[in-house]
Every structure is written in C-alpha cells, then in structure tokens.
Design a protein around this motif. Sequence first.
Motif, PDB file in Angstrom:
ATOM      1  N   ALA A 106      52.120 137.632 -23.690  1.00 19.73           N
ATOM      2  CA  ALA A 106      52.009 136.201 -23.394  1.00 19.73           C
ATOM      3  C   ALA A 106      51.808 135.394 -24.673  1.00 19.73           C
ATOM      4  CB  ALA A 106      50.865 135.947 -22.419  1.00 19.73           C
ATOM      5  N   GLU A 107      50.987 135.907 -25.597  1.00 21.58           N
ATOM      6  CA  GLU A 107      50.761 135.197 -26.860  1.00 21.58           C
ATOM      7  C   GLU A 107      52.041 135.155 -27.684  1.00 21.58           C
ATOM      8  OE1 GLU A 107      48.576 133.124 -29.911  1.00 21.58           O
ATOM      9  OE2 GLU A 107      48.521 133.247 -27.731  1.00 21.58           O
ATOM     10  N   THR A 108      52.780 136.251 -27.716  1.00 24.41           N
ATOM     11  CA  THR A 108      54.052 136.264 -28.435  1.00 24.41           C
ATOM     12  C   THR A 108      55.011 135.246 -27.822  1.00 24.41           C
ATOM     13  OG1 THR A 108      53.761 138.572 -29.074  1.00 24.41           O
ATOM     14  CG2 THR A 108      56.013 137.713 -29.116  1.00 24.41           C
ATOM     15  N   SER A 109      55.106 135.215 -26.514  1.00 19.60           N
ATOM     16  CA  SER A 109      55.974 134.237 -25.838  1.00 19.60           C
ATOM     17  C   SER A 109      55.563 132.806 -26.158  1.00 19.60           C
ATOM     18  CB  SER A 109      55.949 134.460 -24.326  1.00 19.60           C
ATOM     19  OG  SER A 109      56.535 135.694 -24.008  1.00 19.60           O
ATOM     20  N   ARG A 110      54.256 132.562 -26.187  1.00 18.33           N
ATOM     21  CA  ARG A 110      53.754 131.222 -26.507  1.00 18.33           C
ATOM     22  C   ARG A 110      54.183 130.810 -27.912  1.00 18.33           C
ATOM     23  NH1 ARG A 110      49.528 128.371 -28.763  1.00 18.33           N
ATOM     24  NH2 ARG A 110      48.617 130.177 -29.801  1.00 18.33           N
ATOM     25  N   LEU A 111      54.037 131.712 -28.869  1.00 21.24           N
ATOM     26  CA  LEU A 111      54.408 131.394 -30.244  1.00 21.24           C
ATOM     27  C   LEU A 111      55.919 131.274 -30.422  1.00 21.24           C
ATOM     28  CD1 LEU A 111      51.786 133.614 -32.105  1.00 21.24           C
ATOM     29  CD2 LEU A 111      51.690 131.147 -31.648  1.00 21.24           C
ATOM     30  N   LEU A 112      56.684 132.092 -29.697  1.00 21.54           N
ATOM     31  CA  LEU A 112      58.144 131.956 -29.737  1.00 21.54           C
ATOM     32  C   LEU A 112      58.567 130.587 -29.215  1.00 21.54           C
ATOM     33  CD1 LEU A 112      59.250 135.515 -28.519  1.00 21.54           C
ATOM     34  CD2 LEU A 112      59.313 134.619 -30.866  1.00 21.54           C
ATOM     35  N   ALA A 113      57.913 130.116 -28.156  1.00 25.33           N
ATOM     36  CA  ALA A 113      58.232 128.793 -27.597  1.00 25.33           C
ATOM     37  C   ALA A 113      57.898 127.670 -28.586  1.00 25.33           C
ATOM     38  CB  ALA A 113      57.476 128.580 -26.282  1.00 25.33           C
ATOM     39  N   LEU A 114      56.961 127.932 -29.500  1.00 28.00           N
ATOM     40  CA  LEU A 114      56.591 126.942 -30.513  1.00 28.00           C
ATOM     41  C   LEU A 114      57.518 126.978 -31.730  1.00 28.00           C
ATOM     42  CD1 LEU A 114      52.699 127.353 -30.441  1.00 28.00           C
ATOM     43  CD2 LEU A 114      54.053 125.454 -29.507  1.00 28.00           C
ATOM     44  N   GLY A 115      58.445 127.932 -31.759  1.00 32.44           N
ATOM     45  CA  GLY A 115      59.421 127.982 -32.844  1.00 32.44           C
ATOM     46  C   GLY A 115      59.390 129.231 -33.699  1.00 32.44           C
ATOM     47  N   ALA A 116      58.501 130.173 -33.390  1.00 33.27           N
ATOM     48  CA  ALA A 116      58.480 131.433 -34.134  1.00 33.27           C
ATOM     49  C   ALA A 116      59.679 132.290 -33.749  1.00 33.27           C
ATOM     50  CB  ALA A 116      57.186 132.194 -33.851  1.00 33.27           C
ATOM     51  N   GLU A 117      59.984 133.276 -34.584  1.00 36.51           N
ATOM     52  CA  GLU A 117      61.059 134.238 -34.318  1.00 36.51           C
ATOM     53  C   GLU A 117      60.489 135.638 -34.505  1.00 36.51           C
ATOM     54  OE1 GLU A 117      65.179 135.689 -36.531  1.00 36.51           O
ATOM     55  OE2 GLU A 117      64.096 133.949 -37.287  1.00 36.51           O
ATOM     56  N   GLN A 118      60.688 136.513 -33.522  1.00 35.57           N
ATOM     57  CA  GLN A 118      60.208 137.882 -33.689  1.00 35.57           C
ATOM     58  C   GLN A 118      61.149 138.614 -34.624  1.00 35.57           C
ATOM     59  OE1 GLN A 118      58.841 139.919 -30.212  1.00 35.57           O
ATOM     60  NE2 GLN A 118      58.569 141.841 -31.295  1.00 35.57           N
ATOM     61  N   ILE A 119      60.577 139.200 -35.692  1.00 35.81           N
ATOM     62  CA  ILE A 119      61.401 139.880 -36.694  1.00 35.81           C
ATOM     63  C   ILE A 119      61.145 141.378 -36.743  1.00 35.81           C
ATOM     64  CG2 ILE A 119      61.736 137.834 -38.131  1.00 35.81           C
ATOM     65  CD1 ILE A 119      59.498 138.931 -39.991  1.00 35.81           C
ATOM     66  N   GLY A 120      60.182 141.849 -35.969  1.00 42.19           N
ATOM     67  CA  GLY A 120      59.910 143.280 -35.983  1.00 42.19           C
ATOM     68  C   GLY A 120      58.750 143.640 -35.085  1.00 42.19           C
ATOM     69  N   ARG A 121      58.478 144.928 -35.111  1.00 46.53           N
ATOM     70  CA  ARG A 121      57.351 145.466 -34.352  1.00 46.53           C
ATOM     71  C   ARG A 121      56.859 146.707 -35.087  1.00 46.53           C
ATOM     72  NH1 ARG A 121      56.561 145.251 -28.002  1.00 46.53           N
ATOM     73  NH2 ARG A 121      54.622 146.409 -27.937  1.00 46.53           N
ATOM     74  N   TRP A 122      55.545 146.873 -35.154  1.00 50.98           N
ATOM     75  CA  TRP A 122      54.938 148.040 -35.777  1.00 50.98           C
ATOM     76  C   TRP A 122      53.786 148.453 -34.883  1.00 50.98           C
ATOM     77  CZ3 TRP A 122      50.103 148.593 -38.509  1.00 50.98           C
ATOM     78  CH2 TRP A 122      49.978 149.815 -39.161  1.00 50.98           C
ATOM     79  N   LEU A 123      53.884 149.651 -34.314  1.00 49.68           N
ATOM     80  CA  LEU A 123      52.924 150.122 -33.319  1.00 49.68           C
ATOM     81  C   LEU A 123      52.799 149.057 -32.230  1.00 49.68           C
ATOM     82  CD1 LEU A 123      50.285 151.656 -35.778  1.00 49.68           C
ATOM     83  CD2 LEU A 123      52.103 152.860 -34.578  1.00 49.68           C
ATOM     84  N   GLU A 124      51.598 148.554 -31.967  1.00 49.58           N
ATOM     85  CA  GLU A 124      51.433 147.534 -30.928  1.00 49.58           C
ATOM     86  C   GLU A 124      51.506 146.113 -31.476  1.00 49.58           C
ATOM     87  OE1 GLU A 124      48.625 148.392 -27.629  1.00 49.58           O
ATOM     88  OE2 GLU A 124      47.873 149.889 -29.048  1.00 49.58           O
ATOM     89  N   CYS A 125      51.824 145.982 -32.740  1.00 48.49           N
ATOM     90  CA  CYS A 125      51.864 144.686 -33.415  1.00 48.49           C
ATOM     91  C   CYS A 125      53.261 144.080 -33.340  1.00 48.49           C
ATOM     92  CB  CYS A 125      51.452 144.881 -34.867  1.00 48.49           C
ATOM     93  SG  CYS A 125      51.587 143.407 -35.870  1.00 48.49           S
ATOM     94  N   ARG A 126      53.333 142.844 -32.879  1.00 48.98           N
ATOM     95  CA  ARG A 126      54.587 142.091 -32.889  1.00 48.98           C
ATOM     96  C   ARG A 126      54.590 141.247 -34.145  1.00 48.98           C
ATOM     97  NH1 ARG A 126      52.044 143.817 -28.538  1.00 48.98           N
ATOM     98  NH2 ARG A 126      53.167 143.810 -26.592  1.00 48.98           N
TER      99      ARG A 126
END
Length: 126
Positions: A76-96
């Motif tokens: 949910a936090e990742t989705s919230r930040l994506l909606a604010l203009g962030a872009e997911q560029i990777g994942r490491w273990l449980e870290c987005r």
Amino acid sequence: MHRSRVYAVIIDAPIEEAARAAEFWSAALGVPARPLSDQPQFASLRGAVPGLVTAVQAVDDAPGIHIDIESDDPDAETSRLLALGAEQIGRWLECRILRVPGGHVVCVLPVESDPELFDAQATTWP
C-alpha cells in the motif's frame, strides 16, 4: 488504511570506497561505524541521527543518500508513493526500491523498528 514512517537514512558509497566512507562518517558524526553481521554491506552509524537508523551501504552504483520508509503494509505504501510520481526501479529481498521526482532513491520495507516506536511515530494513510 496503512501506516508508515521514515526509518533510516542510508549513505550509499561505491563498494571500493565504502570502508573509507564509513570511517569518514564515523569521525565526522562522532559515532562508531560497526559492520552488521547479518548484512555485511552495511556499516551502522548508530546514534548519528537520533530516532533513525543511519548507515553506510556499499553499493554497485553511484554515491548518494537514500531514505528507507517502513510500513505495516509495504504494498500500500509503495502504491501511494507511485501515485505521487515515484517509479519502482527494483526490489531487494522485501525492500521495494523507488526513484522519486528529483532523482532520489527511496526504499519501502516492512516495519523494522520497535513496535512502540512505530506506533508512536507512524503516519496513518487512507
């Protein structure tokens, strides 16, 4: 509804310079640099920023500083930040791993801090 808070300030240093960077930040901030036994790419700078984890991280990338945000619902936090203009560029273990407007990196991870601290400091989001 979910909650989140800033958990850590991480100083990213290229692998070949990480030990020297940890020594520098240790001396500059007046705290010991201690490698983490379970994650040797990190040197903890405990107490450097009161209330936050502070560390030097050896990275296979350019130097920089990034913020870790912990959440009781990382999706949910990742989705919230994506909606604010962030872009997911990777994942490491449980870290987005996100790149936010301005080019900085933010990592979203599950709650790592003491539950009482998290409860006291987290922001509740709809």
